[in-house]
Design a protein around this motif. Structure first.
Motif, short mmCIF file in Angstrom:
data_model
loop_
_atom_site.label_atom_id
_atom_site.label_comp_id
_atom_site.label_asym_id
_atom_site.label_seq_id
_atom_site.Cartn_x
_atom_site.Cartn_y
_atom_site.Cartn_z
N ALA A 1 0.81 -1.21 0.00
CA ALA A 1 0.00 0.00 0.00
C ALA A 1 0.85 1.27 0.00
O ALA A 1 2.06 1.24 0.26
N HIS A 2 0.19 2.39 -0.27
CA HIS A 2 0.87 3.68 -0.20
C HIS A 2 1.28 3.96 1.24
O HIS A 2 2.42 4.31 1.51
N GLY A 3 0.36 3.81 2.19
CA GLY A 3 0.63 3.79 3.62
C GLY A 3 1.63 4.78 4.16
O GLY A 3 2.70 4.39 4.62
N THR A 4 1.28 6.07 4.16
CA THR A 4 2.22 7.09 4.62
C THR A 4 2.13 7.36 6.13
O THR A 4 2.89 8.18 6.65
N GLY A 5 1.20 6.72 6.82
CA GLY A 5 1.10 6.92 8.26
C GLY A 5 0.41 8.20 8.65
O GLY A 5 0.67 8.73 9.74
#
Length: 404
Positions: free
Chosen positions: A281-285
């Motif tokens: 996933a892109h999942g940048t937090g």
């Protein structure tokens, strides 16, 4: 139309990571994220310019990204089994994903000899990054720099795959780079509120507070399946791209647009969503972006229709490597191809528990926090997402191709 296959790859990541074996060892290392540096040490940016017929005098003023891109491009061509003779004069396109170029901020033009000023101008022009690669290897296909912020690398892959698929070129080099060497670049990112104040990205967990800036260069060689030589299986790739359009703010993501781009990538790949077991996933937090992304993934992959014991698995490499922005999509693709080859999903190195703002059970999606066997190893497909701050969304599907 021919199938587009991944023929080779190359990389340069902090910590002198230059091979797929070194990359794999970091992916599965049990260490804390802080144990792996996310920014290059100055000596890691040193490349012998003479190997590319660039004089040391010129190289002194060139953005180090341009030299790293050349180095990683050659590694990718070598991995694909392509010699200099085979590349010379070929219909090979070059697609460079790159946004940041702040090397010039550290150059005092008053101290540059007049004879060297042209080297400064050419060496710090982002559009020259692709042209320098085409020049060095004598490549005759299209050559361009692509910038859609954080989705630049995967957008470059999309454009390259389309050119290969349509027969415009025989192959493509897709390479993306991200370096932030100035205090100004880091301060501007902090001003957006997207940087984790604790200098740790905790994607998809209750401690998510933003990302950490990472650096690196990643490259792939794409070829039409008709060019494939006999040998090991190579993954095929299909992509789709769209835009968020008008949202609550120019940088605010659009859930329906993310769902749409994933659905169209699946359609281009000709795959049932149920065949995809894992998504890098892109999942940048970020507290806003992560829940939106999970919701879009669940809808596009129709996870509620799956058996409860077979959820969609997702993960993010950003807690480990930082956010490579322009190169983040290609880094995620590198993770996905490594997962497909090894059959092991690396645990997302986020601290905390899965985010309470996500209905994980209801959506039938699971965050992979520890190394996990890939369900249906080598048989299934994997997804990769890259969503730009610009609003440009790209999703890629990689699926195995049988050996010849």
């Amino acid at each position: 139309m021919p199938v587009v296959e991944i023929a080779g790859s190359g990389l340069a990541l902090p910590g002198k990571v230059r091979t797929t074996e070194e990359f794999e060892s970091i992916l599965h290392a049990p260490s804390e994220p802080a144990d792996h540096k996310v920014s290059f040490a100055s000596e890691e940016l040193l490349t012998d310019p003479l190997q590319f017929a660039i004089s040391p005098r010129q190289a002194r003023y060139i953005d180090p990204q341009q030299l790293l891109l050349l180095d990683v491009a050659r590694a990718a061509f070598d991995d694909a089994g392509l010699t200099a003779g085979a590349l010379k004069g070929s219909r090979t396109g070059v697609y460079v994903g790159m946004t940041e170029s702040d090397h010039l901020l550290g150059v005092d033009l008053a101290e540059v000899p007049a004879a060297n000023l042209s080297s400064v101008g050419v060496g710090n022009n982002r559009g020259m990054a692709a042209g320098r690669i085409s020049y060095a290897f004598d490549l005759r296909g299209p050559s361009m720099q692509v910038d859609s912020t954080c989705s630049s690398g995967l957008l470059a892959l999309h454009l390259a795959a389309a050119a290969v698929r349509d027969g415009e070129i025989d192959r493509a080099l897709v390479v993306a780079s991200h370096l932030v060497r100035s205090d100004q670049g880091r301060l501007l990112r902090q001003a957006t509120g997207a940087i984790d104040p604790g200098a740790r990205c905790n994607a998809f967990t209750d401690r998510a507070a933003g990302f950490v800036v990472g650096e690196g260069v990643v490259a792939f060689v794409l070829e039409a399946g008709t060019l494939r030589r006999t040998g090991p299986a190579r993954p095929r790739v299909a992509t789709a791209v769209n835009q968020d359009g008008r949202t609550a703010g120019v940088t605010v993501p659009n859930r329906s647009a993310q769902e749409d781009v994933i659905t169209r990538a699946l359609g281009r790949a000709g795959l049932d969503p149920a065949t995809v077991s894992y998504v890098e996933a892109h999942g940048t937090g970020t507290k806003l972006g992560d829940p939106i992304e999970v919701s879009a993934l669940a809808a596009a992959y129709r996870t509620r229709e799956r058996d409860a014991g077979r959820p969609l698995l997702i993960g993010s490499n950003k807690p480990r490597f930082g956010h490579l922005e322009a190169a983040s999509g290609l880094l995620s693709l590198l993770v996905a191809t490594t997962v497909q080859r090894t059959g092991v999903i690396p645990g997302t190195r986020s601290a905390g528990a899965p985010s309470p703002t996500v209905d994980w059970a209801g959506e039938n999606v699971r965050l992979v926090l520890a190394d996990t066997p890939l369900p249906g190893h080598r048989a299934g497909a994997l997804g990769v997402s890259a969503f730009g701050m610009s609003g440009t969304n790209v999703h890629a599907i990689i699926a195995p191709v049988q050996e010849q």
